[in-house]
Motif scaffolding. Structure first.
Motif, PDB file in Angstrom:
ATOM      1  N   GLU A 138      20.415  48.928  31.914  1.00 47.54           N
ATOM      2  CA  GLU A 138      21.433  48.594  32.915  1.00 47.54           C
ATOM      3  C   GLU A 138      22.597  49.575  32.890  1.00 47.54           C
ATOM      4  O   GLU A 138      23.129  49.929  33.934  1.00 47.54           O
ATOM      5  CB  GLU A 138      21.933  47.163  32.708  1.00 47.54           C
ATOM      6  CG  GLU A 138      20.919  46.118  33.084  1.00 47.54           C
ATOM      7  CD  GLU A 138      21.459  44.713  32.936  1.00 47.54           C
ATOM      8  OE1 GLU A 138      22.678  44.542  32.735  1.00 47.54           O
ATOM      9  OE2 GLU A 138      20.654  43.787  33.040  1.00 47.54           O
ATOM     10  N   ASP A 139      22.982  49.996  31.692  1.00 50.66           N
ATOM     11  CA  ASP A 139      24.059  50.977  31.586  1.00 50.66           C
ATOM     12  C   ASP A 139      23.637  52.309  32.213  1.00 50.66           C
ATOM     13  O   ASP A 139      24.411  52.938  32.933  1.00 50.66           O
ATOM     14  CB  ASP A 139      24.467  51.205  30.130  1.00 50.66           C
ATOM     15  CG  ASP A 139      25.270  50.052  29.566  1.00 50.66           C
ATOM     16  OD1 ASP A 139      25.732  49.198  30.346  1.00 50.66           O
ATOM     17  OD2 ASP A 139      25.440  50.009  28.339  1.00 50.66           O
ATOM     18  N   LEU A 140      22.421  52.714  31.945  1.00 46.97           N
ATOM     19  CA  LEU A 140      21.918  53.963  32.504  1.00 46.97           C
ATOM     20  C   LEU A 140      21.842  53.883  34.025  1.00 46.97           C
ATOM     21  O   LEU A 140      22.239  54.826  34.728  1.00 46.97           O
ATOM     22  CB  LEU A 140      20.546  54.286  31.909  1.00 46.97           C
ATOM     23  CG  LEU A 140      19.981  55.646  32.248  1.00 46.97           C
ATOM     24  CD1 LEU A 140      20.928  56.768  31.802  1.00 46.97           C
ATOM     25  CD2 LEU A 140      18.633  55.823  31.578  1.00 46.97           C
ATOM     26  N   GLU A 141      21.377  52.762  34.551  1.00 46.40           N
ATOM     27  CA  GLU A 141      21.307  52.574  35.995  1.00 46.40           C
ATOM     28  C   GLU A 141      22.699  52.546  36.621  1.00 46.40           C
ATOM     29  O   GLU A 141      22.908  53.081  37.716  1.00 46.40           O
ATOM     30  CB  GLU A 141      20.543  51.294  36.329  1.00 46.40           C
ATOM     31  CG  GLU A 141      19.065  51.389  35.993  1.00 46.40           C
ATOM     32  CD  GLU A 141      18.354  50.051  36.055  1.00 46.40           C
ATOM     33  OE1 GLU A 141      18.983  49.047  36.447  1.00 46.40           O
ATOM     34  OE2 GLU A 141      17.168  50.018  35.704  1.00 46.40           O
ATOM     35  N   THR A 142      23.644  51.933  35.932  1.00 48.96           N
ATOM     36  CA  THR A 142      25.022  51.895  36.415  1.00 48.96           C
ATOM     37  C   THR A 142      25.614  53.299  36.457  1.00 48.96           C
ATOM     38  O   THR A 142      26.210  53.701  37.460  1.00 48.96           O
ATOM     39  CB  THR A 142      25.885  50.978  35.523  1.00 48.96           C
ATOM     40  OG1 THR A 142      25.369  49.649  35.596  1.00 48.96           O
ATOM     41  CG2 THR A 142      27.345  50.991  35.952  1.00 48.96           C
ATOM     42  N   THR A 199      21.116  64.769  34.270  1.00 46.01           N
ATOM     43  CA  THR A 199      20.139  65.768  34.705  1.00 46.01           C
ATOM     44  C   THR A 199      19.367  66.330  33.525  1.00 46.01           C
ATOM     45  O   THR A 199      18.141  66.426  33.566  1.00 46.01           O
ATOM     46  CB  THR A 199      20.840  66.909  35.481  1.00 46.01           C
ATOM     47  OG1 THR A 199      21.495  66.353  36.626  1.00 46.01           O
ATOM     48  CG2 THR A 199      19.847  67.971  35.919  1.00 46.01           C
ATOM     49  N   ALA A 200      20.069  66.685  32.461  1.00 47.38           N
ATOM     50  CA  ALA A 200      19.405  67.204  31.261  1.00 47.38           C
ATOM     51  C   ALA A 200      18.470  66.159  30.668  1.00 47.38           C
ATOM     52  O   ALA A 200      17.335  66.475  30.269  1.00 47.38           O
ATOM     53  CB  ALA A 200      20.452  67.629  30.226  1.00 47.38           C
ATOM     54  N   TRP A 201      18.908  64.909  30.627  1.00 46.83           N
ATOM     55  CA  TRP A 201      18.083  63.834  30.088  1.00 46.83           C
ATOM     56  C   TRP A 201      16.793  63.692  30.882  1.00 46.83           C
ATOM     57  O   TRP A 201      15.714  63.540  30.328  1.00 46.83           O
ATOM     58  CB  TRP A 201      18.886  62.537  30.072  1.00 46.83           C
ATOM     59  CG  TRP A 201      18.118  61.366  29.567  1.00 46.83           C
ATOM     60  CD1 TRP A 201      17.817  61.077  28.270  1.00 46.83           C
ATOM     61  CD2 TRP A 201      17.542  60.322  30.356  1.00 46.83           C
ATOM     62  NE1 TRP A 201      17.089  59.903  28.201  1.00 46.83           N
ATOM     63  CE2 TRP A 201      16.919  59.424  29.459  1.00 46.83           C
ATOM     64  CE3 TRP A 201      17.523  60.046  31.721  1.00 46.83           C
ATOM     65  CZ2 TRP A 201      16.250  58.285  29.903  1.00 46.83           C
ATOM     66  CZ3 TRP A 201      16.862  58.907  32.154  1.00 46.83           C
ATOM     67  CH2 TRP A 201      16.245  58.047  31.234  1.00 46.83           C
ATOM     68  N   ARG A 202      16.922  63.748  32.226  1.00 45.20           N
ATOM     69  CA  ARG A 202      15.732  63.627  33.073  1.00 45.20           C
ATOM     70  C   ARG A 202      14.781  64.808  32.858  1.00 45.20           C
ATOM     71  O   ARG A 202      13.559  64.623  32.847  1.00 45.20           O
ATOM     72  CB  ARG A 202      16.137  63.544  34.530  1.00 45.20           C
ATOM     73  CG  ARG A 202      16.710  62.210  34.896  1.00 45.20           C
ATOM     74  CD  ARG A 202      16.852  62.081  36.407  1.00 45.20           C
ATOM     75  NE  ARG A 202      17.471  60.816  36.684  1.00 45.20           N
ATOM     76  CZ  ARG A 202      18.718  60.658  37.091  1.00 45.20           C
ATOM     77  NH1 ARG A 202      19.496  61.703  37.269  1.00 45.20           N
ATOM     78  NH2 ARG A 202      19.216  59.471  37.323  1.00 45.20           N
ATOM     79  N   LEU A 203      15.327  65.997  32.726  1.00 42.89           N
ATOM     80  CA  LEU A 203      14.493  67.172  32.507  1.00 42.89           C
ATOM     81  C   LEU A 203      13.745  67.075  31.185  1.00 42.89           C
ATOM     82  O   LEU A 203      12.571  67.435  31.086  1.00 42.89           O
ATOM     83  CB  LEU A 203      15.328  68.442  32.540  1.00 42.89           C
ATOM     84  CG  LEU A 203      15.850  68.846  33.931  1.00 42.89           C
ATOM     85  CD1 LEU A 203      16.843  69.997  33.799  1.00 42.89           C
ATOM     86  CD2 LEU A 203      14.692  69.227  34.843  1.00 42.89           C
TER      87      LEU A 203
END
Length: 70
Positions: free
Chosen positions: A6-10, A63-67
């Motif tokens: 939830e924190d990440l989505e927020t 962005t870095a986390w997603r990559l």
């Protein structure tokens, strides 16, 4: 933070919109709930998310986390 989706989505909604109210609309929450969550996330990360520099740092981190996650 990564332990709580939830924190990440927020954070993601706030970074995408740059607005508490628009992030609240996306997450179907009250803007004060988003503000409270962002304050907690910011304390955890050591970033002031309501400042332009903090928002940029959060966007770059997401962005870095997603990559790295791909």
């Amino acid at each position: 933070m990564a332990c709580n989706p939830e924190d990440l989505e927020t954070l993601d909604a706030y970074c995408a919109t740059g607005s508490l109210r628009r992030a609240a609309d996306l997450r179907h929450l009250h803007h004060s709930s988003i503000a409270r969550r962002l304050e907690q996330i910011g304390r955890t990360l050591g970033i002031e998310l309501t400042e332009p520099t903090g928002l940029l740092r959060a966007r770059l981190a997401l962005t870095a986390w997603r990559l790295l996650d791909d």
